[in-house]
Design an enzyme around this catalytic site. Sequence first.
Site, short mmCIF file in Angstrom:
data_model
loop_
_atom_site.label_atom_id
_atom_site.label_comp_id
_atom_site.label_asym_id
_atom_site.label_seq_id
_atom_site.Cartn_x
_atom_site.Cartn_y
_atom_site.Cartn_z
N LEU A 33 0.81 -1.23 0.00
CA LEU A 33 0.00 0.00 0.00
C LEU A 33 0.84 1.28 0.00
CD1 LEU A 33 -3.05 -1.05 2.26
CD2 LEU A 33 -2.72 -1.32 -0.21
N SER A 124 9.79 -1.63 -18.84
CA SER A 124 9.41 -0.33 -19.42
C SER A 124 10.23 -0.06 -20.67
CB SER A 124 9.70 0.75 -18.37
OG SER A 124 9.64 2.02 -18.96
N TYR A 149 15.07 5.22 -11.75
CA TYR A 149 13.91 4.35 -11.94
C TYR A 149 14.13 3.46 -13.17
CZ TYR A 149 9.49 2.75 -13.82
OH TYR A 149 8.51 1.96 -14.38
N LYS A 153 14.80 -0.82 -13.70
CA LYS A 153 14.09 -1.76 -14.58
C LYS A 153 15.10 -2.55 -15.42
CE LYS A 153 9.86 -1.03 -13.44
NZ LYS A 153 9.09 -2.08 -12.80
N ASN A 199 2.47 12.07 -14.50
CA ASN A 199 2.23 11.65 -15.88
C ASN A 199 1.16 12.51 -16.54
OD1 ASN A 199 2.88 8.66 -14.37
ND2 ASN A 199 4.10 9.30 -16.12
N ARG A 231 4.39 10.16 -27.71
CA ARG A 231 4.50 8.87 -27.02
C ARG A 231 3.46 7.89 -27.57
NH1 ARG A 231 8.19 11.32 -25.63
NH2 ARG A 231 9.07 11.71 -23.58
N GLY A 294 15.56 14.88 -19.08
CA GLY A 294 15.52 13.44 -19.31
C GLY A 294 14.48 12.99 -20.32
P1 NAD Z 1 1.36 1.70 -9.00
O1 NAD Z 1 2.23 2.52 -8.13
O2 NAD Z 1 -0.05 2.12 -9.18
O3 NAD Z 1 1.36 0.17 -8.54
C1 NAD Z 1 2.47 -0.43 -7.94
C2 NAD Z 1 2.00 -1.05 -6.64
O4 NAD Z 1 3.09 -1.71 -6.00
C3 NAD Z 1 1.46 -0.03 -5.64
O5 NAD Z 1 0.15 -0.39 -5.26
C4 NAD Z 1 2.43 -0.10 -4.47
O6 NAD Z 1 1.78 0.11 -3.23
C5 NAD Z 1 3.00 -1.49 -4.60
N1 NAD Z 1 4.35 -1.65 -4.06
C6 NAD Z 1 5.43 -0.85 -4.23
N2 NAD Z 1 6.50 -1.37 -3.61
C7 NAD Z 1 6.09 -2.54 -3.03
C8 NAD Z 1 6.73 -3.52 -2.26
N3 NAD Z 1 8.02 -3.42 -1.95
N4 NAD Z 1 6.01 -4.58 -1.82
C9 NAD Z 1 4.69 -4.68 -2.14
N5 NAD Z 1 4.03 -3.78 -2.87
C10 NAD Z 1 4.73 -2.71 -3.31
O7 NAD Z 1 2.08 1.60 -10.42
P2 NAD Z 1 1.56 0.99 -11.80
O8 NAD Z 1 1.43 2.11 -12.75
O9 NAD Z 1 0.42 0.09 -11.55
O10 NAD Z 1 2.84 0.18 -12.22
C11 NAD Z 1 2.95 -1.22 -12.01
C12 NAD Z 1 4.31 -1.68 -12.49
O11 NAD Z 1 4.46 -1.36 -13.88
C13 NAD Z 1 5.47 -1.00 -11.78
O12 NAD Z 1 6.50 -1.94 -11.59
C14 NAD Z 1 5.90 0.07 -12.76
O13 NAD Z 1 7.25 0.41 -12.61
C15 NAD Z 1 5.66 -0.63 -14.08
N6 NAD Z 1 5.46 0.30 -15.18
C16 NAD Z 1 4.48 1.25 -15.11
C17 NAD Z 1 4.33 2.15 -16.16
C18 NAD Z 1 3.28 3.23 -16.08
O14 NAD Z 1 3.34 4.17 -16.87
N7 NAD Z 1 2.29 3.16 -15.19
C19 NAD Z 1 5.16 2.08 -17.26
C20 NAD Z 1 6.15 1.09 -17.31
C21 NAD Z 1 6.29 0.20 -16.26
C1 WQD Z 2 4.32 11.96 -21.59
C2 WQD Z 2 4.56 13.22 -22.40
C3 WQD Z 2 6.03 14.78 -21.34
C4 WQD Z 2 3.40 15.67 -17.95
C5 WQD Z 2 7.06 7.99 -17.91
C6 WQD Z 2 8.30 7.24 -17.45
C7 WQD Z 2 8.34 5.87 -18.09
C8 WQD Z 2 7.06 5.12 -17.82
C9 WQD Z 2 5.84 5.93 -18.17
C10 WQD Z 2 6.52 4.27 -15.63
C11 WQD Z 2 6.02 13.69 -22.41
C12 WQD Z 2 4.64 15.36 -21.46
C13 WQD Z 2 3.93 15.16 -19.11
C14 WQD Z 2 3.04 17.05 -17.89
C15 WQD Z 2 3.76 17.29 -20.19
N1 WQD Z 2 7.06 4.80 -16.46
N2 WQD Z 2 4.10 15.94 -20.22
N3 WQD Z 2 3.24 17.80 -19.03
O1 WQD Z 2 7.72 10.56 -19.52
O2 WQD Z 2 6.85 9.24 -21.50
O3 WQD Z 2 7.12 8.13 -19.33
O4 WQD Z 2 5.89 7.24 -17.59
O5 WQD Z 2 6.41 3.69 -14.71
O6 WQD Z 2 9.43 5.19 -17.57
O7 WQD Z 2 9.44 7.96 -17.82
O8 WQD Z 2 5.30 9.77 -19.60
O9 WQD Z 2 3.14 10.78 -19.00
O10 WQD Z 2 5.23 11.64 -17.87
O11 WQD Z 2 4.87 12.14 -20.27
O12 WQD Z 2 3.91 18.00 -21.18
O13 WQD Z 2 2.58 17.57 -16.87
O14 WQD Z 2 3.81 14.28 -21.81
O15 WQD Z 2 7.02 15.77 -21.54
O16 WQD Z 2 6.26 14.25 -23.67
P1 WQD Z 2 6.85 9.51 -20.03
P2 WQD Z 2 4.60 11.08 -19.08
#
Ligand code: NAD
Ligand code: WQD
Length: 337
Positions: A33, A124, A149, A153, A199, A231, A294
């Site tokens: 959580l 990712s 981050y 990964k 995001n 994206r 970045g």
């Molecule tokens: P999220 O933060 O909503 O979900 C991750 C969950 O993991 C959370 O509920 C958090 O409480 C739980 N958590 C964190 N550390 C923990 C631990 N040590 N033990 C148990 N629970 C733990 O994120 P999400 O968007 O659902 O992402 C899920 C996975 O996908 C993550 O690994 C994230 O890095 C990866 N990912 C997400 C995105 C994205 O854009 N959302 C993109 C690429 C990869």
């Molecule tokens: C998307 C686009 C921003 C916010 C990130 C992580 C990646 C993955 C997904 C998760 C970009 C622009 C954003 C704002 C903006 N990770 N933007 N104003 O950066 O592609 O990816 O999330 O776990 O590892 O890096 O996604 O949604 O942040 O941005 O203009 O307030 O929107 O510059 O072009 P990103 P994002």
Amino acid sequence: MRILVTGGAGYIGSHAIVVLLEAGHQVVALDNLANGSAVAVARAAELGGGEVPFIEGDVRDRALLDKLFAEQRIDAVMHFAGLKAVGESVQQPLAYFENNVGGTVTLCQAMEGAGAHRLVFSSSATVYGEGHPLPWHEGLPTGTPSNPYGRSKLMVEQVLSDLAVSDERWHIGVLRYFNPTGAHESGRIGESPRGTPNNLVPYIAQVATERRESLAVFGSDYPTDDGTGVRDYLHVMDLVEGHLAALEALDTRSGVNVWNLGTGRGYSVLEMVRAFETASGRSVPYHFAPRRAGDLPAFWADPGKAREELCWKARRDLDAMMMDVWRWQQANPEGYD
Ligand code: NAD
Ligand code: WQD
């Protein structure tokens, strides 16, 4: 199968629970959580029409995992648990490596101890780094992600690859997500960011409901059609259907199998703003701001490998993503809080 969903109380994990239940699997959810809500697990169970035992605990807790595996007879793990805030990872790199890398190592040790060798991991597109021609395909060498981050990964991918070489009983799917967005069609579960969203789409949604004044568009001078970042956004339900397909494919595929999950096309920030305005009927005020450190100008997936090997393809379009986010946002203006 009986599947452990780590991070099941989070955004993507909760949606995965729904499709797993609908496909007839049994699910156990584990989450500490840190960024999730038990309400998400309960609602996902209801949507999927099943019971989901929820264990509040940490993937770094080996004793807890050993007990869980002994009691629950887990066949496979979908591992979503982790920290994901890019900016925070720059401030607290150790927390990210401990949680994301250390947590995965501990989880794999517990799986090994329990004789459960089937794992689907949330990676990712950030692992590709930069400088590749578009679209990005799995045959490209990984690069250097621009933040801790992303590097966590990449490290986990390396750990899993070494693990699979060491023991052929492992069947591992590494799923490289592009930009997940959207919410379950019911509006009952969705993305519930704590504090200011990092995001794009959650930020836009909060501007549309007037929780925030204006969207800062990071960069207006990128070499893209309208100068804003591009994206590959994919619907979270398509994403989790890709997980189900990967899990099934692991029946016959051992070792590490890497699959991109994306649509194969990109949208700019301004296209996203316009699409949200159309779906919601609200206006989304924005202003231009400097580029975010970045960020890359543009990237999108080559989803061909997942299409061929998993028979998976993103089916939902941008309008569906935006309408579903809007439905979720309207019904839950404060998320699960
Ligand atoms: P999220 O933060 O909503 O979900 C991750 C969950 O993991 C959370 O509920 C958090 O409480 C739980 N958590 C964190 N550390 C923990 C631990 N040590 N033990 C148990 N629970 C733990 O994120 P999400 O968007 O659902 O992402 C899920 C996975 O996908 C993550 O690994 C994230 O890095 C990866 N990912 C997400 C995105 C994205 O854009 N959302 C993109 C690429 C990869
Ligand atoms: C998307 C686009 C921003 C916010 C990130 C992580 C990646 C993955 C997904 C998760 C970009 C622009 C954003 C704002 C903006 N990770 N933007 N104003 O950066 O592609 O990816 O999330 O776990 O590892 O890096 O996604 O949604 O942040 O941005 O203009 O307030 O929107 O510059 O072009 P990103 P994002």
